[in-house]
Enzyme design. Structure first.
Site, PDB file in Angstrom:
ATOM      1  N   HIS A 189      -5.134 -10.149  52.484  1.00 31.32           N
ATOM      2  CA  HIS A 189      -3.770 -10.559  52.158  1.00 31.32           C
ATOM      3  C   HIS A 189      -3.631 -11.530  50.987  1.00 31.32           C
ATOM      4  O   HIS A 189      -2.841 -12.477  51.033  1.00 31.32           O
ATOM      5  CB  HIS A 189      -3.099 -11.154  53.392  1.00 31.32           C
ATOM      6  CG  HIS A 189      -2.757 -10.132  54.458  1.00 31.32           C
ATOM      7  ND1 HIS A 189      -2.579  -8.799  54.193  1.00 31.32           N
ATOM      8  CD2 HIS A 189      -2.551 -10.267  55.798  1.00 31.32           C
ATOM      9  CE1 HIS A 189      -2.274  -8.164  55.312  1.00 31.32           C
ATOM     10  NE2 HIS A 189      -2.263  -9.014  56.304  1.00 31.32           N
ATOM     11  N   HIS A 191       5.464  -8.398  55.522  1.00 36.07           N
ATOM     12  CA  HIS A 191       4.711  -8.522  56.779  1.00 36.07           C
ATOM     13  C   HIS A 191       5.605  -9.005  57.926  1.00 36.07           C
ATOM     14  O   HIS A 191       5.240  -9.919  58.662  1.00 36.07           O
ATOM     15  CB  HIS A 191       3.530  -9.477  56.561  1.00 36.07           C
ATOM     16  CG  HIS A 191       2.373  -9.255  57.472  1.00 36.07           C
ATOM     17  ND1 HIS A 191       2.441  -9.461  58.826  1.00 36.07           N
ATOM     18  CD2 HIS A 191       1.122  -8.821  57.230  1.00 36.07           C
ATOM     19  CE1 HIS A 191       1.266  -9.196  59.368  1.00 36.07           C
ATOM     20  NE2 HIS A 191       0.448  -8.795  58.421  1.00 36.07           N
ATOM     21  N   GLU A 195       3.640  -2.127  57.823  1.00 35.50           N
ATOM     22  CA  GLU A 195       3.437  -2.620  56.463  1.00 35.50           C
ATOM     23  C   GLU A 195       3.253  -1.438  55.517  1.00 35.50           C
ATOM     24  O   GLU A 195       2.241  -0.753  55.574  1.00 35.50           O
ATOM     25  CB  GLU A 195       2.210  -3.528  56.432  1.00 35.50           C
ATOM     26  CG  GLU A 195       2.285  -4.697  57.390  1.00 35.50           C
ATOM     27  CD  GLU A 195       0.914  -5.228  57.785  1.00 35.50           C
ATOM     28  OE1 GLU A 195       0.103  -5.540  56.900  1.00 35.50           O
ATOM     29  OE2 GLU A 195       0.637  -5.323  58.992  1.00 35.50           O
TER      30      GLU A 195
HETATM   31  C1  GLA Z   1      -2.573  -7.555  59.007  1.00 37.05           C
HETATM   32  C2  GLA Z   1      -3.912  -7.126  59.428  1.00 37.05           C
HETATM   33  C3  GLA Z   1      -4.238  -7.680  60.765  1.00 37.05           C
HETATM   34  C4  GLA Z   1      -4.034  -9.158  60.812  1.00 37.05           C
HETATM   35  C5  GLA Z   1      -2.620  -9.483  60.391  1.00 37.05           C
HETATM   36  C6  GLA Z   1      -2.382 -10.939  60.301  1.00 37.05           C
HETATM   37  O1  GLA Z   1      -1.580  -6.771  59.480  1.00 37.05           O
HETATM   38  O2  GLA Z   1      -4.112  -5.743  59.398  1.00 37.05           O
HETATM   39  O3  GLA Z   1      -5.580  -7.375  61.096  1.00 37.05           O
HETATM   40  O4  GLA Z   1      -4.950  -9.791  59.964  1.00 37.05           O
HETATM   41  O5  GLA Z   1      -2.349  -8.924  59.158  1.00 37.05           O
HETATM   42  O6  GLA Z   1      -2.787 -11.615  61.440  1.00 37.05           O
END
Ligand code: GLA
Length: 383
Positions: free
Chosen positions: A135, A209, A346
């Site tokens: 991220h 997100h 997402e």
């Molecule tokens: C994303 C990832 C998850 C987790 C979340 C945040 O969606 O795919 O594995 O890391 O972000 O907690």
């Protein structure tokens, strides 16, 4: 109170003039925007923008992390609830939390070992998720104060956030100028438009997100929500949630959401991929053409009758069921967000694409403009 006749005539004439002008344009404003101070980020003021339409819907966004902080939408009986997890004030967003409502980049999702090679040069990123990069790094787009402007749309004002990420930030090459525009439509759609340009070859994957609970944020787990995902294939992962490179058919697996299924129906199945994800935390390979805005997923919550449809022009969709939520984050109204209290959809390119030549390319070059649109459409349906 007595109004002087001359004054009344003048007001009447003015309002008639205004009426003519309104008639000429014939654009009924169905969305309004209200801006307020949200608090300070490193001494600089952050703002909160509230968009409301005439159809009972209200959303809020802040230029801190370009977060979507609030989505108030009616249920089948007209009762309004906020359906995204998050916080009542800026402090919550400044604190440690798993990207609730955030704009994520430069690279949403994982890059294996925090390394990739572009034009024969290796780039190294921080490894902030076990051995991998997640991220956007230690201080991704979600932790930046973006500049903000109001932009007109057919339905009324929208809000555009812009951030210029310097060359080398978090290890990524090129100065990247990125914007995200949030619009609320008269018909209860939230449209998110991304745009980016660079001055040197780079890689990019941006997403929103938000964690949804269509019964209302904090109202327990999302296991009863019924999900449809328009994908014949998904990308299986290893123990670090890095895709193996395979595009696997969903047939006869817990990943077949081509017909509506409750999230909880197979989330604890004795199946390798479900176990690796601790539930659903996987990228689906969306059917249809990348570049075309198309229906990616539909989610229905039966007690409220709320329905969320997600549209995207991107090739992939990460379906994450809040498996890592553990009650340690306290959100809106003082509610602790427990395991699976929210789900994320997402819209994205596939995880680890910079290291997978067979995945759709995430390379952005100078002179090219990256654009992408995500729509969260809210409807209601009686049982
Ligand atoms: C994303 C990832 C998850 C987790 C979340 C945040 O969606 O795919 O594995 O890391 O972000 O907690």
């Amino acid at each position: 109170m007595k109004i002087p006749v001359g004054f009344a005539v003048a007001v009447l004439a003015l309002s008639m003039l205004a009426g003519c002008a309104a008639k000429k344009e014939e654009v009924p404003v169905s969305v309004t925007l209200e801006k307020s101070e949200f608090g300070l980020v490193d001494g600089k003021p952050a703002q909160l923008y509230v968009l409301r339409n005439t159809n009972g819907m209200e959303i809020a966004v802040t230029n801190y992390g370009a977060h979507l902080t609030r989505v108030k939408t009616p249920d089948a009986k007209g009762n309004v609830a906020d359906v995204v997890l998050g916080f009542d004030s800026l402090e919550g967003y400044l604190g440690k939390h798993p990207y609730m409502g955030a704009t994520v980049g430069r690279y949403a999702n994982r890059i294996a070992k925090g390394r990739f090679t572009l034009n024969e040069k290796e780039y190294r990123l921080a490894t902030n998720n076990g051995p991998n990069a997640l991220h956007g790094g230690l201080e991704g787009f979600d932790k930046k104060l973006w500049s903000a402007e109001e932009v007109p749309t057919n339905d009324g004002p929208a809000v555009r956030f812009t951030y210029v990420s310097p060359d080398g930030e978090e290890g990524y090459p090129g100065t990247l100028t990125v914007s995200v525009t949030y619009s609320l439509k008269a018909d209860n759609q939230i449209q998110i438009d991304y745009r980016a340009t660079t001055d040197a070859d780079t890689v990019l994957n941006v997403t929103n997100h938000s964690y949804f609970n269509l019964a209302g944020a904090g109202k327990g787990s999302i296991l009863d929500h019924v999900v449809t995902i328009n994908a014949d294939r998904f990308t299986p992962v290893d123990s670090g949630l890095i895709p193996t490179g395979e595009l696997r058919q969903v047939d006869a697996t817990p990943f077949d959401f081509r017909s509506p299924v409750a999230i909880g129906a197979r989330i604890d199945a004795n199946e390798e991929q479900i176990k690796l994800g601790g539930g659903y935390d996987h990228n689906f390979v969306l059917n249809g053409d990348t570049g075309n805005l198309r229906l990616a997923a539909r989610v229905k919550e039966n007690t409220s009758g709320r329905v969320l449809e997600v549209l995207t022009d991107q090739p992939g969709l990460q379906f994450y069921t809040g498996n890592f939520l553990d009650g340690s984050v306290t959100g809106k109204g003082g509610t602790a967000y427990g395991k699976r209290f929210g789900f994320c959809l997402e819209t994205q390119h596939f995880p680890d694409s910079p290291n997978r030549a067979v995945f759709p390319s995430v390379v952005l070059k100078p002179g090219d403009t990256f654009t992408s649109t995500t729509v969260y459409r809210f409807l209601t349906e009686s049982r």
